[in-house]
Scaffold this motif. Structure first.
Motif, short mmCIF file in Angstrom:
data_model
loop_
_atom_site.label_atom_id
_atom_site.label_comp_id
_atom_site.label_asym_id
_atom_site.label_seq_id
_atom_site.Cartn_x
_atom_site.Cartn_y
_atom_site.Cartn_z
N THR A 308 1.20 0.66 2.15
CA THR A 308 1.29 2.58 1.52
C THR A 308 1.09 3.18 0.44
OG1 THR A 308 3.74 1.69 2.11
CG2 THR A 308 3.59 3.79 0.57
N ILE A 309 -0.03 2.08 -0.88
CA ILE A 309 -0.46 2.63 -1.69
C ILE A 309 -1.74 2.95 -0.64
CG2 ILE A 309 -1.11 1.57 -3.93
CD1 ILE A 309 0.85 0.41 -4.08
N ILE A 310 -2.30 2.36 -0.09
CA ILE A 310 -3.56 2.28 0.22
C ILE A 310 -3.87 3.41 1.49
CG2 ILE A 310 -5.45 1.70 2.01
CD1 ILE A 310 -4.17 -0.90 0.90
N GLU A 311 -2.79 4.09 1.80
CA GLU A 311 -2.54 5.00 2.83
C GLU A 311 -2.43 6.02 2.03
OE1 GLU A 311 0.01 6.86 6.25
OE2 GLU A 311 0.46 5.09 5.65
N LEU A 316 -7.68 10.47 -1.94
CA LEU A 316 -8.48 10.36 -3.20
C LEU A 316 -10.10 10.21 -2.67
CD1 LEU A 316 -8.47 10.84 -6.37
CD2 LEU A 316 -7.19 8.66 -6.46
N MET A 317 -10.08 8.51 -2.80
CA MET A 317 -11.77 7.50 -1.76
C MET A 317 -12.39 9.30 -1.55
SD MET A 317 -10.72 4.61 -3.50
CE MET A 317 -9.89 3.93 -4.00
N ASP A 318 -11.74 10.14 0.04
CA ASP A 318 -12.52 11.05 0.72
C ASP A 318 -12.95 11.29 -0.25
OD1 ASP A 318 -12.00 9.41 2.84
OD2 ASP A 318 -10.43 10.55 3.41
N LEU A 349 -6.80 -0.21 -8.07
CA LEU A 349 -7.25 0.69 -7.39
C LEU A 349 -7.48 2.32 -7.83
CD1 LEU A 349 -5.01 0.77 -3.82
CD2 LEU A 349 -7.21 0.41 -3.84
N THR A 350 -7.22 2.82 -9.45
CA THR A 350 -6.95 3.96 -9.94
C THR A 350 -8.67 3.16 -10.70
OG1 THR A 350 -5.30 4.47 -9.70
CG2 THR A 350 -7.30 5.32 -11.94
N VAL A 364 -9.36 -3.68 -0.17
CA VAL A 364 -7.91 -4.87 -0.38
C VAL A 364 -7.93 -5.62 0.54
CG1 VAL A 364 -6.10 -4.89 -1.61
CG2 VAL A 364 -7.49 -2.35 -1.74
N THR A 365 -7.57 -6.67 -0.26
CA THR A 365 -7.54 -8.55 0.48
C THR A 365 -6.38 -8.89 0.41
OG1 THR A 365 -8.55 -10.05 -0.23
CG2 THR A 365 -9.96 -8.88 1.22
#
Length: 448
Positions: A308-311, A316-318, A349-350, A364-365
């Motif tokens: 959920t967090i990665i999605e 933002l990453m894009d 992640l931030t 993220v693994t």
């Protein structure tokens, strides 16, 4: 030193007393046994002398006199009528069966006598009496022996005192030197002179451990002092900049120099948001560092939360053309506070987003071993200097101040992450290489 001398004195006195007691009992027993042996030798000699003809001649009496002197005994021979015929301390006499008795009283009051019958061809022909001192340790040789032993003890006493003084001085010097150095170190710590605290080497294990602890304390206090100064500088800078911008903009608007516009008001709002975030971060750090932090623990599916967090981070990453990859194993559960775990993942992640350049990647693994869930945040960012890795999780620590100004960080996020991981009884570590990126690894115990 005084105590050592007293101990030596008491020790030697006790040894002297115990030794004299030992002599009284054990040495006396030895002498009694020796007297029995002497008696048996004399009795055997006399019986051997009279077994052929019932007579002891002058040569044999002379030998008895020599033995009496040598063994420090009194030998008395009496005939069948108890007439004295030989006394070792008075003269030769005429011998057993040779007549000419002696009439002087031979038995001494300070002697104890053992009497034995002398027989020849089954007939009693006389008596043999062997006398020893009632006080068994009265022989000159025995008294000289005891006297010599006591003299040796006295000499040992003085040697022990001198040795105790020398060893005490040596020991006191070896003990007081590190203690004085430790006292100087604690004095320097109290004055804030942490750099003057030096390593102290001593053979005493306890003092060595104390010195090492004090040295470590000085190092940590020095680091905390540096962090405190940096905190003051960072907080003042972080608050001064937006406040200065707000003040200048508001004064310009009040003086009519600038006209109010949506752009100018948005800029003022950005500065207010920046200050609010800093204050919120500080408040959050105080909360997570508090011993009273409460976790609403439940069984958490880590894969679901991370997915959920990665999605949510993809847009933002894009915006920086950063490729965000998730490699997550399913059905991995831990016991934790769902909201606090999200806070950990979001902060990491931030952090990866801030320090990963445009066109980079973040991965993220999620894996597990026998009893642990292992989460890694891997970025291809700017990395961290080797000398800064130790301080990454310390609050307000930023290895590159100018770079952190650009990213807007205040050096609080990773401190919060570490405290939250610790609250979940987990472990967080970092591996990094400058210019190549960083790997943050978290390990939590699997839920049972």
């Amino acid at each position: 030193m005084k105590n050592s001398i007293i101990i030596s004195l008491v020790t030697v006195i006790v040894i002297i007393i115990l030794s004299n007691i030992g002599i009284k009992y054990y040495f006396t027993d030895y002498l009694i046994e020796q007297n029995k042996v002497d008696n048996e030798e004399i009795i055997t000699y006399v019986n051997t002398s009279i077994e052929n003809d019932g007579i002891i001649d002058n040569r044999e009496l002379s030998y008895l006199k020599q033995q009496a002197h040598f063994k420090n005994v009194e030998i008395v021979l009496q005939d069948i009528d108890k007439e004295i015929i030989f006394v070792s301390s008075m003269g030769m006499g005429k011998g057993m069966g040779m007549g000419n008795s002696m009439h002087k009283e031979p038995f001494k009051e300070d002697y104890t006598y053992l009497e034995k019958k002398l027989t020849y061809e089954g007939q009693t022909i006389g008596y043999l009496s062997i006398g020893h001192y009632k006080n068994i340790i009265t022989a000159k040789e025995d008294n000289d022996f005891i006297y010599t032993i006591n003299i040796l003890y006295v000499i040992s006493f003085f040697i022990a005192v001198l040795l105790a003084i020398f060893l005490s001085l040596l020991l006191v010097r070896r003990l007081t030197r590190p203690i004085i150095e430790i006292k100087d170190s604690t004095h320097n710590i109290s004055k804030g002179n942490y750099e003057r605290v030096k390593s102290i080497n001593t053979d005493t294990k306890e003092l060595n451990e104390l010195a090492t602890s004090i040295e470590e304390l000085a190092r940590q206090l020095s680091e905390q002092e540096q962090l405190r100064k940096r905190l003051s500088n960072d907080i003042s800078h972080e608050l001064r900049s937006p406040l200065a911008v707000l003040r200048s903009q508001i004064e310009a608007l009040m003086d009519g120099v600038l006209e109010p516009s949506p752009e100018r008001l948005a800029k003022l709002n950005d500065e207010i948001v920046r200050m609010t975030k800093l204050i919120n971060d500080l408040n959050e750090l105080v909360i997570v560092e508090s011993e009273h932090l409460r976790l609403n623990t439940s069984k958490v599916n880590v894969e679901n939360e991370l997915s959920t967090i990665i999605e949510g981070f993809i847009p933002l990453m894009d915006s920086k053309d950063i490729k965000l990859i998730g490699q997550l194993e399913k059905d991995i559960f831990i016991n934790g506070d769902r909201d606090r775990l999200k806070q950990i993942f979001v902060n990491l992640l931030t952090n990866a987003y801030k320090y990963t350049n445009r066109g980079g990647s973040v991965k993220v693994t999620l894996t597990k071993n026998t009893d642990e869930a292992i989460i890694r945040f891997i970025d291809s960012g700017i990395g961290i200097k080797k000398e800064d890795l130790t301080y990454v999780f310390q609050r307000f620590y930023r290895g590159d101040e100018s770079r952190s100004r650009k990213t807007g960080g205040a050096g609080i996020g990773l401190s919060i992450v570490k405290e939250l991981v610790k609250a979940h009884e987990g472990i967080i570590t970092v591996d990094s290489e400058l210019g190549k990126g960083s790997i943050f690894t978290i390990k939590f115990k699997l839920a049972t």
